[in-house]
Enzyme design. Structure first.
Site, short mmCIF file in Angstrom:
data_model
loop_
_atom_site.label_atom_id
_atom_site.label_comp_id
_atom_site.label_asym_id
_atom_site.label_seq_id
_atom_site.Cartn_x
_atom_site.Cartn_y
_atom_site.Cartn_z
N SER A 51 0.79 -1.22 0.07
CA SER A 51 0.19 0.18 0.01
C SER A 51 0.85 1.26 0.05
CB SER A 51 -1.07 0.12 1.43
OG SER A 51 -1.73 1.15 1.10
N TYR B 85 -1.90 -0.14 10.06
CA TYR B 85 -1.94 -0.67 8.70
C TYR B 85 -0.69 0.08 8.07
CZ TYR B 85 -3.74 -1.04 4.00
OH TYR B 85 -3.93 -1.49 2.85
#
Length: 267
Positions: free
Chosen positions: A129, A142
């Site tokens: 990501s 995250y």
């Protein structure tokens, strides 16, 4: 000969889109899900796999190899979102996120390497990501799990070069998928000192996903990478400003970049 591809987390979102695109290009595609019975109408086979359960990883990998005799491309796409103030995020949820986003891909990689070594070829694509390139407020866990996978890939690539096994990271920005529905959200507590900034950031994150790019862009990028003889270490796929944010982090002083992020999130 058609290449055999295994995609984890391929029942919906980016994984499903990649699988459907690749079968149009004559690849042999297998996807995975924790609940494959829900996806009997899938355009490619969905096998049972939970990245947190190593026995399911080994079983599925062996099933594909037994059926096809080889395994050319593995796409570590299965992942989980998590949001919340780090102080208020339960330890069990932090560990659960790393089990899915970091340890899960490691175990998938370990399971496929013997076959790829025997073939003396293979490509492993880790879906990370853009959030993994920076510590984002209320997405710190995250960011950390995806950033860890990015660094792991850098080391793994060097260890695997002698076996002609290639590995790369693909870091997507915001895409219009159902990822927010499966994300763990630390609850918005009325007594929390983070109530307003966390609530505002949560709304902004959901808005970004809702207005995200078409996941077909990711599928096309993956197809190009598979057909690249020597893939790069890192790929970033997303809107210009999302990718440019990584460049800014590299060239700006830390505190200046921090102020930009805080301004973006209205903190």
């Amino acid at each position: 000969m058609s290449k055999v591809v295994l995609i984890t987390g391929a029942s919906s979102g980016i994984g499903k889109c990649i699988g459907e695109y690749l079968i149009q290009k004559d690849f042999i595609v297998y996807g995975t899900s924790r609940n494959p019975d829900k996806y009997k109408d899938s355009k490619f086979p969905i096998l049972a796999l939970n990245v947190k359960e190593n026995n399911t990883i080994l079983k599925t990998v062996n099933t594909v190899i037994e059926k096809e005799g080889r395994l050319d491309v593995v796409i570590n796409n299965a992942g989980a979102g998590i949001t919340g103030p780090i102080e208020e995020t339960p330890e069990v949820e932090i560990k659960n996120n790393f089990e899915t986003n970091f340890f899960g891909p490691i175990n998938v990689i370990k399971a496929v390497l013997p076959q790829m070594r025997e073939q003396q070829s293979g490509l492993i694509i880790n879906i990370t990501s853009i959030a993994g390139y920076m510590g984002l407020p209320y997405r710190g866990i995250y960011s950390a799990s995806k950033g860890a996978l990015e660094l792991l890939t850098e080391a793994f690539r060097m260890e695997l070069k002698g076996f002609n096994i290639k590995m790369t990271n693909v870091a997507p920005g915001d895409f219009a998928t159902n990822i927010a529905a499966g994300r763990y959200h630390a609850p918005l507590l009325e007594t929390s000192p983070y109530l307003k900034p966390y609530g505002d950031t949560l709304n902004l994150m959901d808005e970004h996903v809702d207005n995200g790019s078409n996941p077909n862009v990711m599928a096309q990028a993956i197809y190009k990478i598979i057909n690249t003889s020597d893939p790069k270490v890192h790929y970033k796929i997303g809107e210009f400003m999302q990718k440019f944010s990584i460049v800014l982090k590299r060239i700006l002083p830390d505190k200046v970049y921090e102020k930009l992020l805080m301004s973006h999130y209205k903190l």
